[in-house]
Design a protein around this motif. Structure first.
Motif, PDB file in Angstrom:
ATOM      1  N   ASP A  24      -6.073  53.864  25.395  1.00 60.52           N
ATOM      2  CA  ASP A  24      -5.068  54.930  25.799  1.00 60.52           C
ATOM      3  C   ASP A  24      -3.697  54.331  26.892  1.00 60.52           C
ATOM      4  N   GLU A  25      -3.593  55.075  27.861  1.00 58.52           N
ATOM      5  CA  GLU A  25      -2.434  54.760  28.153  1.00 58.52           C
ATOM      6  C   GLU A  25      -2.242  53.699  29.449  1.00 58.52           C
ATOM      7  N   ASN A  26      -3.978  53.630  29.615  1.00 58.21           N
ATOM      8  CA  ASN A  26      -4.061  52.835  31.269  1.00 58.21           C
ATOM      9  C   ASN A  26      -4.544  50.672  29.996  1.00 58.21           C
ATOM     10  N   THR A  27      -4.077  51.216  28.946  1.00 56.26           N
ATOM     11  CA  THR A  27      -4.440  50.088  28.385  1.00 56.26           C
ATOM     12  C   THR A  27      -3.352  49.739  27.740  1.00 56.26           C
ATOM     13  N   THR A  28      -2.805  48.401  28.029  1.00 53.96           N
ATOM     14  CA  THR A  28      -1.964  47.836  27.438  1.00 53.96           C
ATOM     15  C   THR A  28      -2.449  47.155  26.127  1.00 53.96           C
ATOM     16  N   VAL A  29      -1.657  46.756  24.463  1.00 56.41           N
ATOM     17  CA  VAL A  29      -1.762  45.886  24.071  1.00 56.41           C
ATOM     18  C   VAL A  29      -0.578  44.617  23.403  1.00 56.41           C
ATOM     19  N   CYS A  30      -1.318  43.716  23.114  1.00 53.91           N
ATOM     20  CA  CYS A  30      -0.311  42.799  22.838  1.00 53.91           C
ATOM     21  C   CYS A  30      -0.283  42.358  21.129  1.00 53.91           C
ATOM     22  N   SER A  54       5.448  42.354  13.904  1.00 53.26           N
ATOM     23  CA  SER A  54       3.856  42.302  13.291  1.00 53.26           C
ATOM     24  C   SER A  54       3.422  43.939  13.179  1.00 53.26           C
ATOM     25  N   THR A  55       2.399  43.582  11.402  1.00 50.16           N
ATOM     26  CA  THR A  55       1.878  44.697  11.008  1.00 50.16           C
ATOM     27  C   THR A  55       1.250  46.062  12.397  1.00 50.16           C
ATOM     28  N   PRO A  56       0.346  45.181  12.705  1.00 51.93           N
ATOM     29  CA  PRO A  56      -0.747  45.125  13.363  1.00 51.93           C
ATOM     30  C   PRO A  56       0.111  46.360  15.174  1.00 51.93           C
ATOM     31  N   ILE A  57       1.185  45.491  15.323  1.00 53.53           N
ATOM     32  CA  ILE A  57       1.677  45.796  16.463  1.00 53.53           C
ATOM     33  C   ILE A  57       2.632  47.292  16.256  1.00 53.53           C
ATOM     34  N   GLN A  58       3.142  47.272  14.742  1.00 52.28           N
ATOM     35  CA  GLN A  58       3.749  48.519  14.852  1.00 52.28           C
ATOM     36  C   GLN A  58       2.976  49.619  14.447  1.00 52.28           C
ATOM     37  N   ASN A  59       1.490  48.937  13.732  1.00 45.55           N
ATOM     38  CA  ASN A  59       0.555  49.803  13.505  1.00 45.55           C
ATOM     39  C   ASN A  59       0.213  51.059  14.904  1.00 45.55           C
ATOM     40  N   ILE A  60      -0.087  49.894  16.577  1.00 42.22           N
ATOM     41  CA  ILE A  60      -0.464  50.703  17.540  1.00 42.22           C
ATOM     42  C   ILE A  60       0.876  51.582  18.022  1.00 42.22           C
ATOM     43  N   VAL A  91      -0.416  54.484  24.098  1.00 43.23           N
ATOM     44  CA  VAL A  91      -0.745  53.450  23.894  1.00 43.23           C
ATOM     45  C   VAL A  91      -0.030  52.045  24.829  1.00 43.23           C
ATOM     46  N   PRO A  92       0.054  51.574  26.216  1.00 40.11           N
ATOM     47  CA  PRO A  92       1.175  50.734  26.161  1.00 40.11           C
ATOM     48  C   PRO A  92       1.123  49.437  25.225  1.00 40.11           C
ATOM     49  N   THR A  93       2.373  48.943  24.454  1.00 38.96           N
ATOM     50  CA  THR A  93       2.557  48.163  24.427  1.00 38.96           C
ATOM     51  C   THR A  93       3.088  46.699  24.880  1.00 38.96           C
TER      52      THR A  93
END
Length: 301
Positions: free
Chosen positions: A175-181, A186-192, A199-201
């Motif tokens: 959610d908005e409180n979970t930063t994903v790296c 990469s395909t995964p960051i585009q998918n997020i 979701v912050p990236t």
């Protein structure tokens, strides 16, 4: 939200077992017993008198007298460089070596180049590398710039979190409180970004930098193909864990110069005819898992 279930769970399980084996052995460079030691008997032979009329890539290779291959070097079990010994190991690296052998080049005729995810297409377009083998997902967007042979492996996107993390059990908890790296481009960051827009990236060139940020508490999760994440978790099981199930399907292919249909057909035929060698490469790198994995069929588009 578009989510596709993974089709190759056995592959993931195999890599999980591999990673644990590597951890137990004390070295991520020694999966599958011999860890891709190039001093061992190789499952392939080097071809002679090779001709690929009409392939500009092969013409460049023969003119310079060596094959230049783009790879990853921070993915234990798949594409890994031991900075102490200089040895490269992993399933992807051996697939790259097998292709080079089919073109008539042994280890002495190969130059490996570590290419960050964000720079892969441009490196192929520029001719900096002849082909790329390194957890490279086949996508329609990438096929606008380059071509792919394969797929040679199928996996799916997952999540890596700190071992003491209780709030994130799957992608449903992002959610908005979970930063994903993840890795830049990469395909995964585009998918997020596309499917989890709130979701912050954060992005880095290398997945290992994301893992470091996770350990430092700067991000809350790392996402990429689950096979890669399990390798990192196995390296530091007291600090890291993989949660949830894969929530996409990623089909790994060999990135090539767009329009080099001759080389693409050559590699596709190699994969189609070389099932025993493919299996030997899998066993050599990932075989200690005991899991039986079926080679995916080539999609010769």
């Amino acid at each position: 939200m578009r989510r596709t279930r993974i089709l190759a769970g056995a592959s993931i399980a195999a890599v999980a077992a591999l990673a644990l084996t590597a951890c137990n052995s004390g070295s991520p460079t020694s999966p599958g017993g011999d860890g891709g030691d190039t001093g061992d008997v190789l499952p392939w032979t080097v071809a002679t008198d090779v001709t690929l009329d009409g392939s500009p890539t092969f013409e460049n290779i023969t003119d310079r007298g060596k094959v230049v291959i783009g790879v990853k070097e921070d993915q234990p079990g798949l594409g890994y460089l031991d900075v102490t010994t200089g040895e490269r190991t992993g399933f992807d690296v051996d697939i790259a070596r097998w292709i080079a052998a089919s073109l008539g080049f042994d280890e002495d005729g190969i130059e490996f180049k570590a290419i960050a995810s964000a720079n892969r297409e441009q490196s192929i377009v520029n001719g900096d590398i002849d082909y790329y083998v390194g957890t490279y997902s086949i996508t329609d967007k990438r096929k606008q710039q380059i071509d792919f042979a394969g797929p040679y492996f199928i996996t799916g996107q997952g999540l890596l979190v700190r071992a003491d993390e209780d709030a994130i059990a799957s992608e449903a908890d992002l959610d908005e409180n979970t930063t994903v790296c993840s890795a830049t481009g990469s395909t995964p960051i585009q998918n997020i970004r596309e499917n989890f827009p709130g979701v912050p990236t954060t992005e880095f060139d290398l997945y290992s930098a994301c893992v470091e940020a996770l350990l430092n508490g700067d991000v809350d999760a790392v996402t990429t193909d689950q096979a890669i994440l399990i390798g990192y978790a196995a390296q530091q099981p007291d600090k890291l864990k993989v949660v949830g199930e894969p929530f996409t399907e990623e089909r790994y292919g060999v990135g090539l110069m767009k329009g080099d249909d001759v080389l693409r057909a050559h590699i596709n035929q190699l994969f189609t005819d070389g099932g025993d060698i493919w299996q030997a490469i899998f066993d050599r790198n990932l075989g200690d898992s005991g899991i039986q994995v079926t080679q995916p069929a080539v999609d010769a588009y």
